[in-house]
Design an enzyme around this catalytic site. Structure first.
Site, PDB file in Angstrom:
ATOM      1  N   GLU A   1       0.820  -1.204   0.000  1.00 44.53           N
ATOM      2  CA  GLU A   1       0.000   0.000   0.000  1.00 44.53           C
ATOM      3  C   GLU A   1       0.859   1.262   0.000  1.00 44.53           C
ATOM      4  O   GLU A   1       0.553   2.244  -0.686  1.00 44.53           O
ATOM      5  CB  GLU A   1      -0.939   0.001   1.212  1.00 44.53           C
ATOM      6  CG  GLU A   1      -1.905  -1.162   1.276  1.00 44.53           C
ATOM      7  CD  GLU A   1      -3.048  -1.053   0.270  1.00 44.53           C
ATOM      8  OE1 GLU A   1      -3.047  -0.107  -0.534  1.00 44.53           O
ATOM      9  OE2 GLU A   1      -3.937  -1.915   0.292  1.00 44.53           O
TER      10      GLU A   1
ATOM     11  N   ARG B   1       0.567   3.757  -3.282  1.00 44.63           N
ATOM     12  CA  ARG B   1      -0.119   5.019  -2.993  1.00 44.63           C
ATOM     13  C   ARG B   1       0.863   6.159  -2.746  1.00 44.63           C
ATOM     14  O   ARG B   1       0.761   7.223  -3.373  1.00 44.63           O
ATOM     15  CB  ARG B   1      -1.045   4.855  -1.788  1.00 44.63           C
ATOM     16  CG  ARG B   1      -2.089   3.780  -1.986  1.00 44.63           C
ATOM     17  CD  ARG B   1      -3.091   3.803  -0.852  1.00 44.63           C
ATOM     18  NE  ARG B   1      -3.887   2.582  -0.848  1.00 44.63           N
ATOM     19  CZ  ARG B   1      -5.189   2.530  -0.587  1.00 44.63           C
ATOM     20  NH1 ARG B   1      -5.842   3.640  -0.332  1.00 44.63           N
ATOM     21  NH2 ARG B   1      -5.833   1.387  -0.588  1.00 44.63           N
TER      22      ARG B   1
ATOM     23  N   GLU C   1     -12.560   0.389  -9.727  1.00 45.60           N
ATOM     24  CA  GLU C   1     -12.212  -0.557 -10.785  1.00 45.60           C
ATOM     25  C   GLU C   1     -13.155  -0.523 -11.987  1.00 45.60           C
ATOM     26  O   GLU C   1     -12.707  -0.591 -13.137  1.00 45.60           O
ATOM     27  CB  GLU C   1     -12.147  -1.982 -10.207  1.00 45.60           C
ATOM     28  CG  GLU C   1     -10.948  -2.232  -9.314  1.00 45.60           C
ATOM     29  CD  GLU C   1     -11.104  -1.636  -7.937  1.00 45.60           C
ATOM     30  OE1 GLU C   1     -10.077  -1.386  -7.265  1.00 45.60           O
ATOM     31  OE2 GLU C   1     -12.267  -1.395  -7.517  1.00 45.60           O
TER      32      GLU C   1
ATOM     33  N   THR D   1      -1.533   0.581 -10.229  1.00 47.57           N
ATOM     34  CA  THR D   1      -2.799   0.043  -9.737  1.00 47.57           C
ATOM     35  C   THR D   1      -3.521   1.013  -8.814  1.00 47.57           C
ATOM     36  O   THR D   1      -4.616   0.724  -8.356  1.00 47.57           O
ATOM     37  CB  THR D   1      -2.571  -1.317  -9.032  1.00 47.57           C
ATOM     38  OG1 THR D   1      -3.809  -2.004  -8.890  1.00 47.57           O
ATOM     39  CG2 THR D   1      -1.923  -1.120  -7.669  1.00 47.57           C
TER      40      THR D   1
END
Length: 704
Positions: free
Chosen positions: A217, A221, A537, A625
């Site tokens: 993460e 991010r 998504e 992503t």
């Protein structure tokens, strides 16, 4: 769950993650509590975002001032002047966006109805005004960011209903929301807000914190957000110009390199598979506190785009080497047909489960295969080969059809490929339609790919699969009362399951709006899975599908979803948007949390979906992503693929090296004496050679 060991990582104890939240403590309460707004009218009249009425600590919004219902400040000349200045836009924004919902939770679903106004209608030429719709997405971003700035600035979490924040890592936090949204602020030209963010990075952000963080993460991010901000600032300096004297031109890169150095400690495992967590201050990797210490497949293999781009920017190849070593270790673990189980142990590089899925814990492994290939200008074919093998495996083992309407379902194999499938799709799986379409045309439009002669029959089949999966994902939204998808959706399927490998089945061309329409029978939402976490998504895939196919239907579907978000997730009193607890209830109870990927991904993909196609073209950038854009680059002399795949059979299983033939074959009995003598002589020669090689030369060559 808080950001403390082991609570800073998601709980994956339940294999179906019924109560799993998306990251650490961001939405990590063991259960949601329906929230209501208890603010008085005077509380709601504090001048949220209105120039001249704001709290002193907030910046002025010079880009596009907020305007709220004049009934809340009737008679104030400045509001009337503001409305006149903004003409119709101010009026449309005024007409119900925040007003009329008041403090009544039963009317919260109406709080955002006025956001789009007549922008959802047609222009004079009978065409939809997509530019105006894109501006409404920006307005939603301004509302989201304005609430965060007002009530929770600097905090890693923002709870817009209670108007509070929380640090994941005290005392300064990680800038979880700020850094994740930097490139969104740039794309939307929110100059004042970006300057405020830069000042926070320059004066407050530090990674010298004795605290554990999740490797994956933090990479996608925080590192990804910093790298994308650097890219956009460097390549498009006029996109959102700010005062670079505060923090310097290299602010984003300095912070990225500092963080990247610390993240490398997670890769210090015997196999090279990164540990699930690490301590920021010491850089020491920490095994997962659950799952027997294993790392998830997605976590281990979805840090490569970030590390490779960091290596390219800094010239430090060790970032590249660490990330690349992971791919070899995972590939060598010898999965069948390119379908990897979702847990792999960093000590042994062996899979610790048979569970195969493209939802949580597995999803972005597949996404990063094809994107690594594109990132380095298609100069690393090993990743293309791995993607093609995996996609073939997905078609063979994972694609089935719902009943009675034959929607395409990307199911799970919780006990392995040789056992029954589970007709379950996480919302996370809806990244896949866009990724398949991206791989089919290599980022250009279908029209352009056909012109170049680059669309084979198989690639056209892939595009059809992408379209059918996109339809299924849209059905997840259309089937609920709020028109927002649940976190997990199950499907009624044929018995026995009809697999794609047995032949394609036809699904409905359109979604009937009738409440008793047959297609609704295919979708099953269980009570524990009804929450919506503002996930991106489906919008992400709609963006890819629009760019690649040019079919306006994907834009229209995106607008439907945006309207539903505005209608059902808006928080009264201008505080922003929140994830909700039940997509099957109107109004839905709020979870009182704004996920960081709401501004970083969901709103960004909406903005790009409704905008021009030449902004961040898919054949020039790759999105990580977390929707952070990195440029496509050439390998050059310094960077290369440092490994090769082992030979495989038709099922993709590694062909084990045959044992070397023995030095001496078993002799016939008549020749045994001669053979023994020969063997003895050979042993003597070998011993002499070994003895000579052990003598150190006078001028030895330096060690490599």
């Amino acid at each position: 769950m808080s950001f403390n060991v082991p609570r800073h990582v998601p709980s994956f104890q339940d294999p179906q993650r019924r109560f799993e939240d998306t990251i650490w403590g961001s939405s990590g309460r063991s259960r949601y509590t329906p929230q209501t707004s208890s603010n008085t009218l005077s509380d709601s009249m504090r001048g949220i975002g209105i120039p001249g009425l704001q709290h002193k600590e907030l910046p002025m919004y010079k880009d596009k001032p907020y305007n709220y219902p004049e009934s809340r400040r009737r008679g104030r000349k400045r509001l009337w002047l503001g409305f006149v200045t903004l003409v119709g836009l101010g009026y449309l924004y005024w007409a119900g966006w925040l007003g009329r919902a008041g403090d009544d939770p039963n009317r919260r679903e109406n709080a955002g109805k006025g956001l789009w106004g007549t922008f959802s209608g047609a222009s004079k030429k009978g065409e939809i005004n997509w530019t105006a719709r894109r501006e409404q997405v920006k307005k939603a971003m301004e509302i989201s960011w304005g609430g965060y700035e007002k009530y929770a600035w600097g905090y890693d979490e923002y709870h817009p209903v209670s108007k509070t924040g929380r640090y994941m890592v005290p005392p300064t936090g990680l800038g979880w929301i700020i850094i994740d949204a930097l490139d969104t602020l740039m794309l939307m030209n929110m100059t004042t807000q970006l300057q405020h963010a830069r000042e926070w990075l320059s004066t407050t952000l530090t990674y010298e914190l004795d605290h554990d963080v999740n490797t994956f993460e933090t990479t996608i991010r925080m590192l990804g957000g910093l790298l994308a901000a650097h890219y956009l600032q460097t390549e498009f300096p006029n996109m959102c110009p700010v005062d670079l004297t505060k923090g310097g031109d290299d602010l984003y890169m300095e912070k990225a390199a500092d963080l990247g150095d610390r993240l490398l400690g997670a890769f210090e495992s015997p196999s090279g598979i990164p540990y699930a967590s690490l301590n920021l201050k010491t850089g020491k990797g920490i095994p997962s506190h659950a799952d027997g210490g294993a790392s998830s497949l997605a976590e281990a293999t979805s840090v490569q785009l970030e590390m490779k781009y960091l290596a390219k920017l800094t010239g430090e190849k060790h970032y590249w080497d660490r990330a690349e070593k992971v791919m070899k270790a995972v590939d060598d673990a010898n999965a069948k047909d390119g379908l990897m189980p979702i847990f792999i142990h960093p000590e042994t590089a062996q899979f610790t489960t048979n569970n195969i899925r493209l939802g949580s814990r597995g999803d972005s492994y597949y996404e990063y295969l094809i994107k690594q290939y594109f990132q380095t200008s298609k100069q690393e074919p090993v990743y293309h080969d791995m993607w093609e093998e995996s996609l073939a495996g997905i078609k063979k083992h994972m694609i089935t059809y719902s009943s009675p309407s034959n929607f395409t379902v990307l199911a799970e194999r919780p006990s392995g490929l040789d056992h029954e499938l589970d007709p379950k799709m996480d919302h996370l799986v809806c990244f896949m339609p866009g990724t398949i379409a991206l791989s089919a045309t290599q980022g250009v439009s279908v029209k352009e790919a056909k012109r170049k002669g680059e669309l084979s029959a198989r690639k056209l089949e892939d595009l059809e699969l992408a379209k059918e999966l996109m339809k299924t994902c849209m059905g997840m939204y259309k089937v609920t009362e709020t028109a927002l998808a649940a976190e997990i959706t199950y499907f009624n399927i044929h018995s026995p399951p009809h697999m794609l490998s047995q032949g394609k089945l036809e699904s409905p061309a359109t979604f009937s709006q009738s409440q008793d329409a047959e297609w609704r029978q295919d979708f099953v939402i269980k009570p524990a899975d009804t929450h919506n976490l503002q996930r991106p998504e489906t919008v992400e895939s709609l963006f890819y599908m629009w760019r690649i196919t040019g079919d306006v239907m994907y834009r229209e579907w995106g607008w439907e979803i945006f309207e539903a978000f505005v209608k059902h997730t808006t928080v009264p009193d201008g505080a922003g948007f929140s994830s909700i607890g039940n997509v099957k209830e109107v109004p839905s109870p709020t979870r009182d949390n704004m996920e960081s990927f709401w501004p970083a991904e969901t709103l960004k993909y909406f903005y790009l979906l409704f905008g021009p196609d030449d902004i961040l073209p898919l054949n020039k950038v790759v999105f990580n992503t977390e929707a952070h854009a990195f440029p496509i680059f050439e390998l050059g002399k310094m960077y290369f693929t440092g490994w090769k795949r082992k030979q495989r059979d038709r099922d993709g299983k590694i062909i084990e090296d045959k044992p070397a033939a023995p030095l001496f074959k078993e002799p016939a009995k008549a020749d045994k004496a001669v053979a023994e003598a020969t063997k003895t002589e050979a042993t003597k020669i070998e011993a002499e050679a070994t003895s000579q090689s052990s003598v150190k030369p006078e001028s030895p060559l330096p060690e490599s």
